[in-house]
Design an enzyme around this catalytic site. Sequence first.
Site, PDB file in Angstrom:
ATOM      1  N   ASP A  93       0.787  -1.222  -0.071  1.00 42.17           N
ATOM      2  CA  ASP A  93      -0.158  -0.008   0.161  1.00 42.17           C
ATOM      3  C   ASP A  93       0.791   1.146  -0.020  1.00 42.17           C
ATOM      4  O   ASP A  93       0.497   2.316  -0.384  1.00 42.17           O
ATOM      5  CB  ASP A  93      -0.723  -0.042   1.208  1.00 42.17           C
ATOM      6  CG  ASP A  93      -1.825  -1.389   1.196  1.00 42.17           C
ATOM      7  OD1 ASP A  93      -2.373  -1.446   0.145  1.00 42.17           O
ATOM      8  OD2 ASP A  93      -1.909  -1.964   2.155  1.00 42.17           O
ATOM      9  N   GLY A 104      -1.580  -4.620   4.092  1.00 42.34           N
ATOM     10  CA  GLY A 104      -2.509  -4.859   4.994  1.00 42.34           C
ATOM     11  C   GLY A 104      -4.026  -4.293   4.492  1.00 42.34           C
ATOM     12  O   GLY A 104      -4.920  -4.563   5.171  1.00 42.34           O
ATOM     13  N   GLU A 112       1.093 -12.588   4.901  1.00 40.31           N
ATOM     14  CA  GLU A 112       1.998 -12.108   4.138  1.00 40.31           C
ATOM     15  C   GLU A 112       3.273 -11.900   4.544  1.00 40.31           C
ATOM     16  O   GLU A 112       4.249 -12.227   4.028  1.00 40.31           O
ATOM     17  CB  GLU A 112       1.490 -11.024   3.505  1.00 40.31           C
ATOM     18  CG  GLU A 112       0.201 -11.080   2.471  1.00 40.31           C
ATOM     19  CD  GLU A 112      -0.271  -9.766   2.249  1.00 40.31           C
ATOM     20  OE1 GLU A 112      -1.302  -9.723   1.207  1.00 40.31           O
ATOM     21  OE2 GLU A 112      -0.201  -8.744   2.734  1.00 40.31           O
TER      22      GLU A 112
END
EC number: 5.3.1.6
Length: 236
Positions: A93, A104, A112
């Site tokens: 992100d 997330g 992950e």
Amino acid sequence: MTAGLDPVTVMKQEVGRAAANRVKSGSIVGLGTGSTTAFAIQCLGERLRSGELTDIRGVPTSFQASVLAKQHGIPLTTLDEIDRIDIAIDGADEVDPQKNLIKGGGAAHTREKIVDSLAEQFIVVVDRSKLVDRLGTTFPLPVEVLPMAVTPVMQAIEKLGGKPELRMGVKKDGPVITDQGNMVLDVTFGAIDNPAELEKTLNNIPGVLENGLFVGVADVVLVGEIKDNHPSVREA
């Protein structure tokens, strides 16, 4: 494959393909979560079907990644059955100049982080909008929390200067529930001065399972860009 698609989708395809093309036969591959990684999984399936790639096994980081891998014919394995992960492909992100990440947005950051950290090489696939000078400036930090501990964890995070919000479901009443059965807090800190320190501090709060700061995990960052309406991929 790209006919009629908008430039952003084509760019995501190209970044995913560039990452998938780095996978060699015989590899164990960490399969990340998200729209760009989904194109990488699709490309791996195409390479397997064509015979260009053989004998790979995937370790999925989420239910979504597992379903996609099965759809594209990628054999799956688990961490119990393997002694290594050769390469992992995943999105982010936010990415800072030191290749630290916030992940997330898809609430899969705990799995992950396990898979991406174990990989010999971790390739991050993003578009240019995810590049930031400092983490936390455009995206809140996801924190996975045991349901019984949500209130005390929120209070502890507020004492650290964060503004936590319980992530609520879309097309679902109530909060988002992770693949582990936990809840996610999205925490606004503003620019994060010391991601490594904050990662440890948050994970030391009782009830926190994991947070979305990935410090010193990424090896390669592939960035998709659109120039003159044409997609391109570069290594950051």
